[in-house]
Every structure is written in C-alpha cells, then in structure tokens.
Design a protein around this motif. Sequence first.
Motif, PDB file in Angstrom:
ATOM      1  N   SER A  21      16.356   9.540  -4.824  1.00  0.00           N
ATOM      2  CA  SER A  21      15.841  10.755  -5.453  1.00  0.00           C
ATOM      3  C   SER A  21      14.555  11.174  -4.738  1.00  0.00           C
ATOM      4  CB  SER A  21      15.576  10.494  -6.940  1.00  0.00           C
ATOM      5  OG  SER A  21      14.552   9.518  -7.095  1.00  0.00           O
ATOM      6  N   TRP A  22      13.868  12.171  -5.285  1.00  0.00           N
ATOM      7  CA  TRP A  22      12.579  12.564  -4.728  1.00  0.00           C
ATOM      8  C   TRP A  22      11.567  12.707  -5.859  1.00  0.00           C
ATOM      9  CZ3 TRP A  22      10.516  11.513  -0.509  1.00  0.00           C
ATOM     10  CH2 TRP A  22       9.340  12.123  -0.082  1.00  0.00           C
ATOM     11  N   PHE A  23      10.316  12.725  -5.495  1.00  0.00           N
ATOM     12  CA  PHE A  23       9.238  12.713  -6.479  1.00  0.00           C
ATOM     13  C   PHE A  23       9.141  14.040  -7.238  1.00  0.00           C
ATOM     14  CE2 PHE A  23       8.077   9.846  -3.017  1.00  0.00           C
ATOM     15  CZ  PHE A  23       7.822   8.685  -3.716  1.00  0.00           C
ATOM     16  N   GLN A  24       8.881  13.933  -8.535  1.00  0.00           N
ATOM     17  CA  GLN A  24       8.598  15.109  -9.348  1.00  0.00           C
ATOM     18  C   GLN A  24       7.120  15.467  -9.195  1.00  0.00           C
ATOM     19  OE1 GLN A  24      10.870  16.889 -11.307  1.00  0.00           O
ATOM     20  NE2 GLN A  24      12.374  15.598 -10.238  1.00  0.00           N
ATOM     21  N   GLU A  25       6.863  16.763  -9.040  1.00  0.00           N
ATOM     22  CA  GLU A  25       5.471  17.187  -8.883  1.00  0.00           C
ATOM     23  C   GLU A  25       4.685  16.869 -10.154  1.00  0.00           C
ATOM     24  OE1 GLU A  25       3.199  21.399  -8.653  1.00  0.00           O
ATOM     25  OE2 GLU A  25       4.603  21.004  -6.986  1.00  0.00           O
ATOM     26  N   PRO A  26       3.592  16.136 -10.037  1.00  0.00           N
ATOM     27  CA  PRO A  26       2.813  15.787 -11.237  1.00  0.00           C
ATOM     28  C   PRO A  26       1.996  16.985 -11.721  1.00  0.00           C
ATOM     29  CG  PRO A  26       1.709  14.978  -9.287  1.00  0.00           C
ATOM     30  CD  PRO A  26       3.004  15.575  -8.811  1.00  0.00           C
TER      31      PRO A  26
ATOM     32  N   GLN B 197      -3.762  -1.827 -10.463  1.00  0.00           N
ATOM     33  CA  GLN B 197      -4.984  -1.027 -10.522  1.00  0.00           C
ATOM     34  C   GLN B 197      -4.762   0.314  -9.835  1.00  0.00           C
ATOM     35  OE1 GLN B 197      -8.284  -2.681  -8.294  1.00  0.00           O
ATOM     36  NE2 GLN B 197      -6.942  -4.002  -7.123  1.00  0.00           N
ATOM     37  N   LYS B 198      -5.360   1.324 -10.380  1.00  0.00           N
ATOM     38  CA  LYS B 198      -5.192   2.677  -9.866  1.00  0.00           C
ATOM     39  C   LYS B 198      -6.205   2.919  -8.748  1.00  0.00           C
ATOM     40  CE  LYS B 198      -4.150   7.233 -11.735  1.00  0.00           C
ATOM     41  NZ  LYS B 198      -2.717   7.013 -11.509  1.00  0.00           N
ATOM     42  N   LEU B 199      -5.715   3.118  -7.545  1.00  0.00           N
ATOM     43  CA  LEU B 199      -6.595   3.324  -6.394  1.00  0.00           C
ATOM     44  C   LEU B 199      -6.569   4.763  -5.897  1.00  0.00           C
ATOM     45  CD1 LEU B 199      -5.943   0.067  -4.325  1.00  0.00           C
ATOM     46  CD2 LEU B 199      -7.609   0.483  -6.135  1.00  0.00           C
ATOM     47  N   LEU B 200      -5.465   5.478  -6.174  1.00  0.00           N
ATOM     48  CA  LEU B 200      -5.341   6.878  -5.775  1.00  0.00           C
ATOM     49  C   LEU B 200      -4.779   7.674  -6.946  1.00  0.00           C
ATOM     50  CD1 LEU B 200      -3.796   6.416  -2.201  1.00  0.00           C
ATOM     51  CD2 LEU B 200      -6.156   7.051  -2.719  1.00  0.00           C
ATOM     52  N   SER B 201      -4.893   8.984  -6.880  1.00  0.00           N
ATOM     53  CA  SER B 201      -4.397   9.826  -7.967  1.00  0.00           C
ATOM     54  C   SER B 201      -2.923  10.160  -7.758  1.00  0.00           C
ATOM     55  CB  SER B 201      -5.208  11.114  -8.047  1.00  0.00           C
ATOM     56  OG  SER B 201      -4.891  11.961  -6.940  1.00  0.00           O
ATOM     57  N   PRO B 202      -2.197  10.471  -8.834  1.00  0.00           N
ATOM     58  CA  PRO B 202      -0.791  10.895  -8.688  1.00  0.00           C
ATOM     59  C   PRO B 202      -0.676  12.154  -7.831  1.00  0.00           C
ATOM     60  CG  PRO B 202      -1.299  10.401 -10.985  1.00  0.00           C
ATOM     61  CD  PRO B 202      -2.604  10.399 -10.255  1.00  0.00           C
ATOM     62  N   GLN B 203      -1.685  13.047  -7.916  1.00  0.00           N
ATOM     63  CA  GLN B 203      -1.626  14.311  -7.177  1.00  0.00           C
ATOM     64  C   GLN B 203      -1.732  14.090  -5.663  1.00  0.00           C
ATOM     65  OE1 GLN B 203      -3.790  13.758  -9.785  1.00  0.00           O
ATOM     66  NE2 GLN B 203      -2.625  14.859 -11.354  1.00  0.00           N
ATOM     67  N   SER B 204      -2.716  13.300  -5.251  1.00  0.00           N
ATOM     68  CA  SER B 204      -2.868  13.062  -3.810  1.00  0.00           C
ATOM     69  C   SER B 204      -1.680  12.271  -3.269  1.00  0.00           C
ATOM     70  CB  SER B 204      -4.180  12.321  -3.521  1.00  0.00           C
ATOM     71  OG  SER B 204      -4.161  11.002  -4.037  1.00  0.00           O
ATOM     72  N   SER B 205      -1.164  11.330  -4.060  1.00  0.00           N
ATOM     73  CA  SER B 205       0.001  10.543  -3.631  1.00  0.00           C
ATOM     74  C   SER B 205       1.207  11.443  -3.416  1.00  0.00           C
ATOM     75  CB  SER B 205       0.322   9.470  -4.682  1.00  0.00           C
ATOM     76  OG  SER B 205      -0.755   8.583  -4.852  1.00  0.00           O
TER      77      SER B 205
ATOM     78  N   LEU C 118       0.830  -1.206   0.000  1.00  0.00           N
ATOM     79  CA  LEU C 118       0.000   0.000   0.000  1.00  0.00           C
ATOM     80  C   LEU C 118       0.866   1.257   0.000  1.00  0.00           C
ATOM     81  CD1 LEU C 118      -2.710  -1.228   2.517  1.00  0.00           C
ATOM     82  CD2 LEU C 118      -3.087  -0.731   0.096  1.00  0.00           C
ATOM     83  N   PHE C 119       2.002   1.199   0.686  1.00  0.00           N
ATOM     84  CA  PHE C 119       2.924   2.340   0.684  1.00  0.00           C
ATOM     85  C   PHE C 119       3.652   2.444  -0.653  1.00  0.00           C
ATOM     86  CE2 PHE C 119       1.950   2.556   5.064  1.00  0.00           C
ATOM     87  CZ  PHE C 119       2.337   3.809   5.511  1.00  0.00           C
ATOM     88  N   ALA C 120       3.990   1.296  -1.246  1.00  0.00           N
ATOM     89  CA  ALA C 120       4.597   1.308  -2.580  1.00  0.00           C
ATOM     90  C   ALA C 120       3.617   1.921  -3.587  1.00  0.00           C
ATOM     91  CB  ALA C 120       4.989  -0.106  -2.992  1.00  0.00           C
ATOM     92  N   MET C 121       2.322   1.732  -3.353  1.00  0.00           N
ATOM     93  CA  MET C 121       1.299   2.354  -4.199  1.00  0.00           C
ATOM     94  C   MET C 121       1.431   3.875  -4.161  1.00  0.00           C
ATOM     95  SD  MET C 121      -2.860   2.209  -3.748  1.00  0.00           S
ATOM     96  CE  MET C 121      -2.780   2.843  -2.063  1.00  0.00           C
ATOM     97  N   LEU C 122       1.665   4.438  -2.982  1.00  0.00           N
ATOM     98  CA  LEU C 122       1.841   5.886  -2.868  1.00  0.00           C
ATOM     99  C   LEU C 122       3.074   6.339  -3.638  1.00  0.00           C
ATOM    100  CD1 LEU C 122       1.005   6.301   0.932  1.00  0.00           C
ATOM    101  CD2 LEU C 122      -0.377   7.108  -0.988  1.00  0.00           C
ATOM    102  N   SER C 123       4.097   5.500  -3.651  1.00  0.00           N
ATOM    103  CA  SER C 123       5.303   5.816  -4.415  1.00  0.00           C
ATOM    104  C   SER C 123       5.055   5.721  -5.913  1.00  0.00           C
ATOM    105  CB  SER C 123       6.439   4.861  -4.020  1.00  0.00           C
ATOM    106  OG  SER C 123       7.565   5.060  -4.846  1.00  0.00           O
ATOM    107  N   ASN C 124       4.173   4.818  -6.321  1.00  0.00           N
ATOM    108  CA  ASN C 124       3.898   4.575  -7.738  1.00  0.00           C
ATOM    109  C   ASN C 124       2.681   5.345  -8.236  1.00  0.00           C
ATOM    110  OD1 ASN C 124       6.087   2.855  -8.160  1.00  0.00           O
ATOM    111  ND2 ASN C 124       4.959   1.070  -7.421  1.00  0.00           N
ATOM    112  N   ALA C 125       2.514   6.568  -7.733  1.00  0.00           N
ATOM    113  CA  ALA C 125       1.469   7.479  -8.212  1.00  0.00           C
ATOM    114  C   ALA C 125       0.064   6.910  -8.051  1.00  0.00           C
ATOM    115  CB  ALA C 125       1.719   7.858  -9.676  1.00  0.00           C
ATOM    116  N   GLY C 126      -0.138   6.126  -6.997  1.00  0.00           N
ATOM    117  CA  GLY C 126      -1.479   5.625  -6.684  1.00  0.00           C
ATOM    118  C   GLY C 126      -1.844   4.325  -7.352  1.00  0.00           C
ATOM    119  N   VAL C 127      -0.871   3.680  -8.030  1.00  0.00           N
ATOM    120  CA  VAL C 127      -1.134   2.403  -8.699  1.00  0.00           C
ATOM    121  C   VAL C 127      -0.734   1.263  -7.766  1.00  0.00           C
ATOM    122  CG1 VAL C 127      -0.582   0.924 -10.655  1.00  0.00           C
ATOM    123  CG2 VAL C 127      -0.812   3.399 -10.985  1.00  0.00           C
ATOM    124  N   TYR C 128      -1.689   0.403  -7.456  1.00  0.00           N
ATOM    125  CA  TYR C 128      -1.438  -0.712  -6.532  1.00  0.00           C
ATOM    126  C   TYR C 128      -1.096  -1.977  -7.310  1.00  0.00           C
ATOM    127  CZ  TYR C 128      -2.105  -4.177  -2.841  1.00  0.00           C
ATOM    128  OH  TYR C 128      -1.910  -5.191  -1.949  1.00  0.00           O
TER     129      TYR C 128
END
Length: 731
Positions: free
Chosen positions: A568-573, A467-475, A443-453
Amino acid sequence: MKAIKHSLIIITAMLLLFSLLNYLYPLDKARLNKPKSTLIYDKNKHLISVKLSPDGFLRIPLKTPELSNNIKRITLAYEDQHFEQHFGINPLSIVRAVWSNMTNSRKVGASTITMQVARMMHHKPRTLSQKLIEMFQALQLELNYSKEEILTFYLNNAPYGGNVEGFTSASFRYFNLPPSSLSLSQIAYLTSIPKNPNANRPKKKRDINSIKNRLLRRIYKLGLLKEEDYLRAKEENISTDIKDLPHQIPHLRAQIKSQEEVYTTIDMPLQHKVEELVSSHVKELKKYGIYNGSALVIENKSMNILAYVGSQDFYDSRHGGQNDGIRALVSPGSTLKPLVYAKALEEGLITPLKKLYDVPLFIDGYKPTNYSKSYMGEVTATEALQFSLNIPAVELDRLLHTKSLYSILKQANIYSLTQPKSYYGASLTLGGWGISLKENAQLFAMLSNAGVYQEASFLQNHQSKSQKLLSPQSSYLIANILADAPRLNFSSSWEYMKNMPRIAFKTGTSAHAKDMLTIGYTPEYTVAVWYGNFSGKASRPYNQTYATGLKVASPTMFKIFKELGKQSWFQEPKGIIKKKVCQDSIQIGSCKESVEDSLIKGVKPYTPCEAMRAEVLSYLIKNQTIEHFSDLSSHSCYKTWKNYKPLITNPIHDKTYTHNRMLPKELKKTMLQCYSFEENQTIYWLIDNEEPILGVSAQPLYHYLSPKKHTISCLDEGAKMQTINVFLEEW
C-alpha cells in the motif's frame, strides 16, 4: 518386645545418621539440570535450528505433557517395575543381585531408576563406595522430589549413544519425531538404548527391530503389556530416520545464547528466497571484486525481522562468510540524508520546492564533493535529495545546529556513535563513519512509522522502547520525495522497477566504493541490502563502469519487494497544507517567482542569514543573479554578509598545479579570482612577500607563479583577508 525395641533403635540411629549426612552433604540439585540444547523455531513454530548444549551434547528436556502413559509404563516395566513402591532403594533387588552375582557368571544389577539418576549426576566409575554414595543420594532424591519428577530426571539425563542425552533428544535424533508422535515400537526401542548405549544405538546393519522385540517380549511375559498391544508392536517394522540436525539461520543462531526453546519471527519461505537472491547476486558481482552481501527484511508495524541474511554463504570461509554483514559497521554512504531533510522540513529551513545551492564549499579545510565530481548550482530541496547532492545536505545539517543528524542518531542510541559531534564534523552526513545495516534499517522503518523509532527483533513477543524522533508530516513528505526520484537516474535498475508498487528508497555508496547499500520501505516493510567485502577491500571497475549502491544493491531490494507481494502507500497525515512559497534566490521586496508547495502546518519557512555562505553569494554574483553585492543592501542579512571574509575561488587551497617547463611564462600564468563582500569592490592580492597587486572582486587576474609553494592572500577594503597555500611544479 525387645526385638521391636532394638529395631526402633536401629531405625532411629539410621535416620539420625542420614539426617547428619544429608546436612553435611546436601544434594547438589544443580547437577540434575545440565546445560540444555537450544531449539529455534520460525514464526510458524516449525523447528529450523538446533544448537548443542555448551558442553557439546544434544540435550532436549522432556516436557511434562509429552510424558505419555506408553513412555512411562514401558520405561518402568523395563527399568524399575517397583518404582512407585520403593523409597529410592529396592532391598529385594539388592539381595537378588548379590545372590545372583555370587552364584552365576552373568551379572545382574540392582539399581533403581532413582539410583540411576544419582549415578547420572556424577558419571564416576562403578565401585562399591560409589554405589553406596548413589544409594545415599537416591534417598535424598526421594526426599526432595516426586516420583514423576525423578522419572523425568531419568528420561532427561539417560545416555542414548554418542553425544545424545535424554529421551526427547533420542526421539528427534533417531526418528526425527517429538516424543508425543512415537509409536509403541519406537518407544520400546528407545527405552532399550540406555542399558548399553553403544551396543543398542542405531548403526548401519544393526537390526533395531530385534532389539525392540526382545524388550517387548520381556515386558509381555511379565504381564505388563496387553497381548493385542504386544502383537501390534511386534509386527511393526521400524527404521530410524537419522538426519543432520537443522541448522538454518546460522548468523542468528550465533546470537542466541539461551538454553531453551526460542521462537523467532523469521518467515522461512521468505528467508530462503532472500538467501538465494543474495547468494546468486554475489556470484554476478565477482566481476567487480565484490564477494559478500547481506539483506534484512523488517515488518514495520511490529518491528519483527522476517528475513536475516548475514552473508552470502555462512560456510564460505574463503570470503569470511561467518561474518555478519547486518551487525558489522559499514559506511552508510548517503543513506542518512533523508533524516537531515526531514528535520529541516520540521524546522522550516526548507519546503520540498525551496531552492538550495549545490556549489563548491569549504568547511574548516574539508571540501565535500558530489559523487559525480560536478555541481548542479540552484536546485529544489526535492531535487537535492533525489539526486543525493552532498553540498545541500551538509549545509542543512550545519544549519540545524543542536537538532542535526548527530542529535537524531544520539536519541536513537546508535551504538557506534561514541565520539562528540566535533569528531565527525560534516562527514557524518556523507557516511564518513560506520553504522550497522540493522540500525540503518531501523531508521528507515522509523520514517515508515510516522517518525517513531524502535529497535527491530527476531524474537517473538519482544518489547522495546519506542520514541518519537520525527513528525508524521516530515516523514510523509520525505517518503514521497524518495518514491518519486527521477526514473532516468535509475536506468540501471529500471528492469526491476517496472510494475513495482511505490517504494521510498535511498541508495548509498561509500568512498572508494567499499560499501554499496540500498534501503527501501513501504507502510508494510523495510528492506535493507548491502554488498561489499568483509575484508574491507574496495570494489574494482568492470568495463569502465563502477559499482554503486544503485547499480549493485537496488536490484536485490526490488526483487525482495516483489517477493513480499502487494504494497500500500502512506495516507497523508493531518497537518500538511498547500501554500504558495517564494522561489527567489534572495527575496528583496516582493516575490518574483512563487510556486505552490506542501508545508507543515504551524512551521514558518525561513532562511537564516548564515545559509547564504560566501560561496553561495559568489555563485549568485558569478551567474548574474545578483549584478552587484550592493544590490543586497536593503536585505535584513546584508550586515551579516558584509562581514564575510573575501572568498578565493581560484586557485584551490592546498592544490598542486603542474606545467610544462618548456612553455613560455605567459602560458603558465595562474588565474586568480576572489570575491569581496564590501561595497567597494577593490581587492589586493598579496603573493608571498611581493608587492600587492590591485584587483577587482570577481574579475579574474592572471599571474605567473614560480615552481614552489606559494602563500596567496586576498585583502578587501574592509581589511578582511583570506589566505591559501598552493604548490606549483614543472616537468
């Protein structure tokens, strides 16, 4: 001419008899493919573990490319020189063996390699009838398989001493080498073993060089070995290298059921380091009564598992080391709160800087509290998540309705979530259930992968549904909130955090400190760490300090990330905008306090009327944010709030209060406080069957309650009433 005719009749009769027998007693081909051992490799294709076959043998099949000319010619020269010419039975060898056995005391065999394969299929006593059966089955083998296949069957099933079966098995067991790396001398020695496995297999003080030299000399005298090869092999002094079979990653071994070569994604140098970190830290945690620990490392983009430590020591039987803490169900504590906040961002219930309320809350008899047992009052959504406050998380999850945490977990197919939503209630958000560390990490890896579980795996080339459970923006917004948690809050882990890259992480501590977790992630990796006891026993305080996920599990997580190197760190979507938002507790008219915040484009922030529960309104009145409830009359939610029942904030429902019986009644009075949401603030206290007592909303009233159970009601001017029970005792 007559003799030829008789011969043809005999041959025809024999062929008919063979055909009939072959029809009645077909070859049992399954016996040629016995259960195999499992060879397990790491990500770099190094052998890291061997599992015996289900029937307890080391049985590693010989691959076709490994059947070298040397193995083939040495085996045939020693076992069956005419293998390529006969049809499974060598009549000349049979005649020779019969004559020799009649005239000499030394017994001579006549079995071809094909007949030996037939014997290996059954392992029955060597009787005349069994010999005839072997001859019949040798003919069947020759009819069904090529010579090379039959030779491979022999090399895969021949006994090499003890529970070692097959040439490849012997090569690994006795020389720690694959067949392709064996010298001529080593091949010669292994070839000699099946004739008499117990007499020829390696043992202490056994001269294996004399055994291999006898075999080489025999082959050389038959003219089947060149002189230069013979002399070179004769001079080579070989020794066995018998070691314990590799048995690393024991918890994963137990999960692998296939009888074949298994290529894993495990990074063994990292695996060893994580094992060492967990094991050494458990030794330090014994002072807290903690004896078990687990850790998991996932490469986020591929969802490959790089390190899998199921327990601090698989062989620690005293503390249940064979249990697998990565698959076991443990309380997630507060670790799932980020998912609630992510979904609330998507639904417009919050922005990072929107105000939430951390005040006492009652939900159908359930009263969630914070770990600190105190309340912070008005906080931003960012602060609420960073400080892991329980009340805001429970409230947001309630307001999400069908898109709540339960829905997210159901979509992710979390296998332990077997009951309807009503079964878990508000405690689901706070860890009042069990989930495996692996699924939690996913579930935490999902947050890293832009909401894709997606499920993680330790097998190479795995494929699992995403499957996409959350959006890249909220993640992305959640990652920044978790990475920017106030450093003062993490003073116990500060020494491990210094000079570390940005890591988004969340800690969790279950009720009674039974389970302590920390899960962190970057764009590259997710690391999950758990400490506790497989027995279910709670930890104990040490020097007046208590074990928590932050104090116990975070140091290990930070050390693992240090081993993983630069991050590294996440790029703002796209789809995140900066905009001013109102921070008024309840906006009436124009906004009085605004702040620039990050919003998801297309999502309009809003506050549903039900977000302002009676507890929140009473808090705002108590703190004079609202002077009087009627001040809200122009608000669109006023009619909804006006229908709230009065709220008794003191005494607490179902609580027992104790007084010293020697005190006068005046000092034993109980404070009664109730908030009404009517314009007329008059309230009436109804205590048991006594006369009503007149009161005013929000104003404390002190009243003596005798030692017993009391039923107390607060009635407002709209005829709405709340009732509680309290218990009074005296000592």
